[in-house]
Design an enzyme around this catalytic site. Structure first.
Site, PDB file in Angstrom:
ATOM      1  N   LYS A  90     -19.979  38.699  41.653  1.00  0.00           N
ATOM      2  CA  LYS A  90     -20.906  37.976  40.660  1.00  0.00           C
ATOM      3  C   LYS A  90     -21.081  36.653  41.220  1.00  0.00           C
ATOM      4  CE  LYS A  90     -22.602  40.746  37.599  1.00  0.00           C
ATOM      5  NZ  LYS A  90     -21.541  42.001  38.138  1.00  0.00           N
ATOM      6  N   GLU A 112     -26.442  35.269  30.163  1.00  0.00           N
ATOM      7  CA  GLU A 112     -26.691  36.512  29.493  1.00  0.00           C
ATOM      8  C   GLU A 112     -25.581  37.526  30.646  1.00  0.00           C
ATOM      9  OE1 GLU A 112     -28.627  36.582  31.803  1.00  0.00           O
ATOM     10  OE2 GLU A 112     -27.623  37.863  33.181  1.00  0.00           O
ATOM     11  N   SER A 380     -18.277  45.612  45.608  1.00  0.00           N
ATOM     12  CA  SER A 380     -19.151  45.039  44.997  1.00  0.00           C
ATOM     13  C   SER A 380     -17.857  43.867  44.489  1.00  0.00           C
ATOM     14  CB  SER A 380     -19.480  45.390  44.148  1.00  0.00           C
ATOM     15  OG  SER A 380     -20.131  46.347  43.169  1.00  0.00           O
TER      16      SER A 380
END
Ligand SMILES: *Cc1c(COP(=O)(O)O)cnc(C)c1O
Length: 400
Positions: A90, A112, A380
Site C-alpha cells: 500500500k 478511508e 502483498s
C-alpha cells in the site's frame, strides 16, 4: 453490451466511469490533468523513485521458495511486498498520491481505511511529506484495530469515527467521499485501492505497476519465463500492480484470488467477481455483491483487506474478457496456507496474501506432473498485523 464506452479512457470495456456528484467532477478533472502533467515531468518520477528505493526499500526481492517448490513440485517464486516499509504494497500508492497532492498545492489529505493498513500508509506518507491528514474509519473497525488507530495518531493523523450502518469500510468510504466533496478545493482524497471513479483506478494501477515491472526484470535476469502469476484481490491494487506488466503476454496465465470467506454457498464471503452482479459502488460501474433489490450486501472475510463488496473496474473487465481467472479461497484454506508458508519458508504472510498462496493448492494439481512450471505469487504484505486473529483461531482450532 454498450460499446459506446470502448474508446472512452474512463472505461475498461463496460466498467469504470465517473458516477459522482457534479461538484466532484471538477476535482476529478483537475486530478487527471495534474496527474498527466506529473507523468511527463521527470522530476516527479525521480522524486518518487528515490523514495521507493531509499525509504520503502525497493526493489523487493523475488525469492525462490525452495521448500514450497519441493512441496508443490513446481518452481514457486515469491514477490516480497511484505518487506516494504510499513509491511505491504500500500505504501507504493500512498507515497505516489501524497506526492501528487503536494504537487497540486494541497495542504491536507484524507483517506478511508478498513483494517487501518491504507490509513497507516497514508499517515506515513503525510508525515514524511508534511501534509495534514484525516483518516475516515468505521467505529466497529476502530474498536477491532486499536493498534493501527494508535499508529495513525502517533504519525500525526486524525482518525474520524464513522457510526453509520455497519460502521466498517463501505461506510468509511462513503463518508470520505462526502468529506472530500465538501472541501474539494483544499483536500486531496487518497484512495487505497484500484477502485473509485476515473482516474483513480488508473492512477493506483500505475503506482502499483512497479511490482510487475520489477518482477519482469528480476525474472529476465534469472533467465526464467513465468507461466503463472497469482495475487489476491480485495479492491485489486496489488493484483493489477503485478499483472499489468504481463497482460499483453498471453503465455503468462494470471489468477486473481477473492475472499471466499466461510464458503461461496453461504452469505459470508466477499467474492465480488464470482458471485456479484453489475452495479454501481463508490463512483464506478463494476461487479458488486448485492441482493435482489440492488442493495449492497454485507461481506465477510477473515482478512480485513479483502472484505469489500466491489472490485476495481479493470478487474471486472479482465474477468469478463477471460484474460484473468478469478477464484475464491475460503478463510480456512487461507489459514492453512499461512501456516504452511510460515513453517516451510519462515515467512509469515498477511492473511490477504495467504489467499494467493492457498491458490497453489488448487492450481498445482491441475498442471502436468513431472514438468515443473514457473509460478510467481505476490506476497502483498506481512502477517504481523494479523497475529491476534491467527492467535484466536489457533486457540480454538488445530491445524496440521
Ligand atoms: C489492503 C491489502 C490487500 C487488498 O488490497 P488490494 O487493493 O486488493 O491489493 C491485500 N493484501 C494486503 C497485505 C493488504 O494490506
Amino acid at each position: 453490451m454498450n460499446n459506446n464506452h470502448k474508446n472512452n479512457k474512463a472505461y475498461y470495456g463496460n466498467f469504470g466511469g465517473q458516477f459522482v456528484p457534479e461538484t466532484a467532477m471538477f476535482a476529478l478533472t483537475s486530478l487527471e490533468n495534474a496527474y498527466n502533467e506529473a507523468k511527463k515531468d521527470p522530476s516527479f518520477s525521480e522524486q518518487l523513485n528515490d523514495l521507493l528505493k531509499n525509504y520503502v526499500g525497493r526493489p523487493t526481492p523475488l525469492y525462490y521458495a525452495k521448500n514450497l517448490s519441493q512441496h508443490y513440485q513446481h518452481h514457486i517464486y515469491l514477490k516480497r511486498e511484505d518487506l516494504n516499509h510499513t509491511g505491504a504494497h500500500k505504501i507504493n500508492n500512498a507515497l505516489g498520491q501524497v506526492l501528487l497532492a503536494k504537487r497540486m498545492g494541497k495542504k491536507k489529505v484524507i483517506a478511508e481505511t478498513g483494517a487501518g493498513q491504507h490509513g497507516v500508509a497514508t499517515a506515513t506518507a503525510a508525515a514524511l511529506l508534511g501534509l495534514e491528514c484525516n483518516i475516515y474509519m468505521g467505529a466497529t473497525d476502530i474498536e477491532r484495530q486499536k493498534l493501527n488507530v494508535f499508529r495513525m495518531e502517533l504519525l500525526g493523523a486524525k482518525v474520524v469515527a464513522i457510526t453509520d450502518g455497519l460502521q466498517t469500510l463501505k461506510e468509511a468510504t462513503t463518508a470520505a467521499i462526502q468529506a472530500w466533496v465538501a472541501q474539494i478545493e483544499e483536500v486531496f482524497y487518497v484512495i487505497g485501492s484500484a477502485v473509485g471513479p476515473h482516474p483513480y483506478p488508473a492512477i493506483v494501477r500505475d503506482f502499483q505497476s512497479v511490482i510487475g515491472n520489477e518482477t519482469q526484470q528480476q525474472l529476465a535476469t534469472l533467465g526464467i519465463k513465468p507461466q503463472h502469476i497469482i495475487a489476491c484481490v480485495g479492491g485489486g491494487s496489488n493484483a493489477i500492480g503485478i499483472f499489468s506488466a504481463f497482460l499483453n503476454d498471453p503465455s503468462v496465465k494470471l489468477y486473481g484470488v477473492e475472499a471466499g470467506g466461510k464458503g461461496i454457498d453461504t452469505d459470508e464471503h466477499a467474492a465480488s467477481l464470482t458471485l456479484g452482479k453489475e452495479g454501481i459502488i463508490h463512483g464506478m460501474k463494476t461487479y458488486v455483491l448485492q441482493d435482489k433489490y440492488g442493495q449492497i450486501s454485507p461481506v465477510h472475510s477473515i482478512s480485513a483487506g479483502l472484505d469489500y463488496p466491489g472490485v476495481g473496474p479493470q478487474h471486472a473487465h479482465l474477468f469478463q474478457s477471460g484474460r484473468v481467472t478469478y477464484a475464491p479461497i475460503t478463510d480456512d484454506e487461507a489459514m492453512e496456507a499461512l501456516l504452511l508458508t510460515t513453517q516451510q519458508e519462515g515467512i509469515i504472510p498477511a492473511i490477504e496474501s495467504a489467499h494467493a498462496l492457498a491458490y497453489l493448492s488448487k492450481l498445482c494439481p491441475t498442471l502436468p506432473a513431472g514438468q515443473p512450471q514457473n509460478i510467481v505469487v505476490n506476497v502483498s504484505g506481512r502477517g504481523d498485523k494479523d497475529m491476534h486473529t491467527v492467535f484466536s483461531i489457533l486457540k480454538n482450532e488445530h491445524y496440521d
